[in-house]
Design a protein around this motif. Sequence first.
Motif, PDB file in Angstrom:
ATOM      1  N   LEU A   8       6.302  -5.970   9.663  1.00 37.66           N
ATOM      2  CA  LEU A   8       5.977  -5.028   8.592  1.00 37.66           C
ATOM      3  C   LEU A   8       7.098  -5.045   7.562  1.00 37.66           C
ATOM      4  O   LEU A   8       8.226  -4.624   7.840  1.00 37.66           O
ATOM      5  N   GLU A   9       6.783  -5.532   6.368  1.00 37.27           N
ATOM      6  CA  GLU A   9       7.766  -5.625   5.292  1.00 37.27           C
ATOM      7  C   GLU A   9       7.587  -4.439   4.355  1.00 37.27           C
ATOM      8  O   GLU A   9       6.616  -4.354   3.612  1.00 37.27           O
ATOM      9  N   GLY A  10       8.530  -3.487   4.396  1.00 34.42           N
ATOM     10  CA  GLY A  10       8.432  -2.284   3.583  1.00 34.42           C
ATOM     11  C   GLY A  10       8.575  -1.050   4.446  1.00 34.42           C
ATOM     12  O   GLY A  10       8.709  -1.123   5.673  1.00 34.42           O
ATOM     13  N   ASP A  11       8.526   0.123   3.796  1.00 36.84           N
ATOM     14  CA  ASP A  11       8.711   1.366   4.551  1.00 36.84           C
ATOM     15  C   ASP A  11       7.834   2.509   4.045  1.00 36.84           C
ATOM     16  O   ASP A  11       8.151   3.677   4.255  1.00 36.84           O
ATOM     17  N   GLU A  12       6.709   2.179   3.368  1.00 36.20           N
ATOM     18  CA  GLU A  12       5.806   3.225   2.892  1.00 36.20           C
ATOM     19  C   GLU A  12       5.064   3.816   4.084  1.00 36.20           C
ATOM     20  O   GLU A  12       4.214   3.161   4.701  1.00 36.20           O
ATOM     21  N   ALA A  13       5.377   5.077   4.421  1.00 37.73           N
ATOM     22  CA  ALA A  13       4.873   5.702   5.647  1.00 37.73           C
ATOM     23  C   ALA A  13       3.349   5.731   5.706  1.00 37.73           C
ATOM     24  O   ALA A  13       2.754   5.498   6.772  1.00 37.73           O
ATOM     25  N   PHE A  14       2.690   6.015   4.585  1.00 37.81           N
ATOM     26  CA  PHE A  14       1.231   6.098   4.584  1.00 37.81           C
ATOM     27  C   PHE A  14       0.608   4.745   4.920  1.00 37.81           C
ATOM     28  O   PHE A  14      -0.333   4.657   5.712  1.00 37.81           O
ATOM     29  N   LEU A  15       1.135   3.672   4.324  1.00 32.99           N
ATOM     30  CA  LEU A  15       0.596   2.341   4.582  1.00 32.99           C
ATOM     31  C   LEU A  15       0.868   1.904   6.018  1.00 32.99           C
ATOM     32  O   LEU A  15       0.029   1.232   6.642  1.00 32.99           O
ATOM     33  N   ILE A  16       2.010   2.288   6.557  1.00 30.17           N
ATOM     34  CA  ILE A  16       2.315   1.970   7.956  1.00 30.17           C
ATOM     35  C   ILE A  16       1.341   2.694   8.886  1.00 30.17           C
ATOM     36  O   ILE A  16       0.825   2.117   9.856  1.00 30.17           O
ATOM     37  N   GLU A  17       1.053   3.951   8.569  1.00 30.79           N
ATOM     38  CA  GLU A  17       0.087   4.713   9.371  1.00 30.79           C
ATOM     39  C   GLU A  17      -1.300   4.075   9.299  1.00 30.79           C
ATOM     40  O   GLU A  17      -1.994   3.952  10.324  1.00 30.79           O
ATOM     41  N   VAL A 127       3.065  -8.487   7.080  1.00 28.29           N
ATOM     42  CA  VAL A 127       2.199  -7.482   6.469  1.00 28.29           C
ATOM     43  C   VAL A 127       3.012  -6.685   5.451  1.00 28.29           C
ATOM     44  O   VAL A 127       4.091  -6.175   5.768  1.00 28.29           O
ATOM     45  N   ASP A 128       2.493  -6.600   4.232  1.00 30.48           N
ATOM     46  CA  ASP A 128       3.191  -5.904   3.143  1.00 30.48           C
ATOM     47  C   ASP A 128       2.884  -4.404   3.192  1.00 30.48           C
ATOM     48  O   ASP A 128       1.753  -3.987   2.978  1.00 30.48           O
ATOM     49  N   VAL A 129       3.905  -3.603   3.493  1.00 32.40           N
ATOM     50  CA  VAL A 129       3.758  -2.138   3.469  1.00 32.40           C
ATOM     51  C   VAL A 129       4.836  -1.549   2.553  1.00 32.40           C
ATOM     52  O   VAL A 129       5.385  -0.477   2.814  1.00 32.40           O
ATOM     53  N   THR A 130       5.144  -2.297   1.466  1.00 28.77           N
ATOM     54  CA  THR A 130       6.118  -1.810   0.497  1.00 28.77           C
ATOM     55  C   THR A 130       5.487  -0.727  -0.378  1.00 28.77           C
ATOM     56  O   THR A 130       4.265  -0.637  -0.497  1.00 28.77           O
ATOM     57  N   SER A 131       6.320   0.070  -1.005  1.00 31.49           N
ATOM     58  CA  SER A 131       5.838   1.122  -1.898  1.00 31.49           C
ATOM     59  C   SER A 131       5.083   0.492  -3.062  1.00 31.49           C
ATOM     60  O   SER A 131       5.638  -0.353  -3.773  1.00 31.49           O
ATOM     61  N   PRO A 132       3.827   0.861  -3.284  1.00 37.67           N
ATOM     62  CA  PRO A 132       3.033   0.232  -4.345  1.00 37.67           C
ATOM     63  C   PRO A 132       3.427   0.722  -5.727  1.00 37.67           C
ATOM     64  O   PRO A 132       4.070   1.762  -5.872  1.00 37.67           O
ATOM     65  N   ASP A 133       3.012  -0.043  -6.752  1.00 39.56           N
ATOM     66  CA  ASP A 133       3.294   0.380  -8.110  1.00 39.56           C
ATOM     67  C   ASP A 133       2.326   1.491  -8.529  1.00 39.56           C
ATOM     68  O   ASP A 133       1.454   1.896  -7.758  1.00 39.56           O
ATOM     69  N   GLU A 134       2.504   1.977  -9.757  1.00 34.58           N
ATOM     70  CA  GLU A 134       1.766   3.157 -10.226  1.00 34.58           C
ATOM     71  C   GLU A 134       0.252   2.979 -10.099  1.00 34.58           C
ATOM     72  O   GLU A 134      -0.450   3.862  -9.586  1.00 34.58           O
ATOM     73  N   SER A 135      -0.258   1.835 -10.540  1.00 38.87           N
ATOM     74  CA  SER A 135      -1.706   1.641 -10.523  1.00 38.87           C
ATOM     75  C   SER A 135      -2.250   1.603  -9.101  1.00 38.87           C
ATOM     76  O   SER A 135      -3.327   2.137  -8.821  1.00 38.87           O
ATOM     77  N   LYS A 136      -1.504   0.999  -8.187  1.00 32.63           N
ATOM     78  CA  LYS A 136      -1.943   0.922  -6.794  1.00 32.63           C
ATOM     79  C   LYS A 136      -1.912   2.303  -6.142  1.00 32.63           C
ATOM     80  O   LYS A 136      -2.781   2.635  -5.324  1.00 32.63           O
ATOM     81  N   VAL A 137      -0.900   3.114  -6.473  1.00 36.98           N
ATOM     82  CA  VAL A 137      -0.833   4.470  -5.930  1.00 36.98           C
ATOM     83  C   VAL A 137      -2.070   5.252  -6.340  1.00 36.98           C
ATOM     84  O   VAL A 137      -2.693   5.952  -5.533  1.00 36.98           O
ATOM     85  N   LYS A 138      -2.452   5.116  -7.605  1.00 34.41           N
ATOM     86  CA  LYS A 138      -3.657   5.801  -8.097  1.00 34.41           C
ATOM     87  C   LYS A 138      -4.894   5.319  -7.352  1.00 34.41           C
ATOM     88  O   LYS A 138      -5.790   6.114  -7.035  1.00 34.41           O
TER      89      LYS A 138
END
Length: 327
Positions: A8-17, A127-138
Motif C-alpha cells: 500500500l503506497e500512501g496513507d489516506e485512511a479512507f482509501l486504506i479502509e 496499490v495506490d492509497v495516496t491522498s487524492p487531488d482536489e477533483s478526485k476528492v470531490k
Amino acid sequence: MVQPIYILEGDEAFLIEQFYQQIAPDSALDSEYEVISMDLEDDTIESVLNEADSYSFFASKRLITVHHGVILSSQTNLKMSDTDKERLNTYFNNPNPSSVVIFHHGTSKIDGRKKLTKVAKKQGYVVDVTSPDESKVKQYLQQYLDHHNFQLSAHLVDSLLVRVSYSLTQAIEELKKLQLYALSGNEIDEATLTQLVPRTMESDIFKLTNALSAKKYSEAIQIYEDLILLKHEPIAIFGLIISQFRVMLQSCILQRQGYQPSDIAKLLNIHPYRVQIAFQNARHISLSSLKTFYDYLAEIDFKLKTGVGMPDNHFYLLITQLHQLYQ
C-alpha cells in the motif's frame, strides 16, 4: 481476484479502509481469515515471511498486515540483509496462495530501480492509497453521497472541503455527521455546516496565506486576530505561515524544473491540494519576490523563537514588507 501480496503506497485512511473492505469484508473476517498484525519496527523480515509461509489451522486463509513495511524505498530505516532481500524476492515470485500479506509502505517514495519493485509492479502488487487531488476528492464525496442517497449542494460540498483542507478522510467523517443530522429532519445549509464542521487552524492558515498572496491585507489581519482570540500562539501561526510559503517556493522551483503537480506532492510528501493552492497563490508574486519574502519570514520565525520583539508587531511588519514587494 485477491492477490497474495499487496504494497500500500500512501496513507489516506479512507482509501486504506476501502481497500480492506474489498479484500476482506467484515462478514468474511471471522469465517475466512486468520488475522495477524506485524510491525517491521519490532518484527524481522524473516519472521514476517515465516508467518506468510505458514498455514492456518483455524481458517482457510491468513491475512497478515505488516505496518512500517517500507521494503521498496531506498530511503528507509529498515535494515535488510542480503539474505532478507533474496528471500523477499523469492517469496514475491512464489507466494503462499493461502496467505494475503499486506505491507503498509506509507508515503516513502518507491524506488523503481530495485529488483523487488520491478517484480512487485509486474505482478500487480502495488496499490495506490495516496491522498487524492482536489477533483478526485470531490469524486469520492459524490460517490458517497450517491451511495447513501444523501443530497448536498455543490456549494456546500466546496465549503466542506475548504473547512477540512481537502482531506478525504476528514471530509467523509464530516459527511457522516451531516447525514445523521439530516436524517433527523434538519436542513443542511451554510450556517448548519459552519456550526457542525469545526474550523481547523490549518484551514484558517490556508485562508490567511491566500489573503496575503492576493494582497487582501484587511482580510489577512482579521483572520490573524481571530486566531489570536482563539488562543493560538503567534509562534505557531507563523510556523504554519512559513510552511505554506515554503511549499509555494518549492513548488514554483520544481515546476520550473519540469515536475508535474502530482510529482511535486509526492516529492514534498504533502497533500496535492497544498500544491494546487501554492500555484494559485504564486500567480500574484514573482519568484524573486517570493524568495525575498520567504527569507523575511524565516527571519521573523527566528526572532519569535528567540524572544526578540513583540509577537503581534511582527505580523503587522510582515504585512508592510509584503506590500513593499508588490510595489
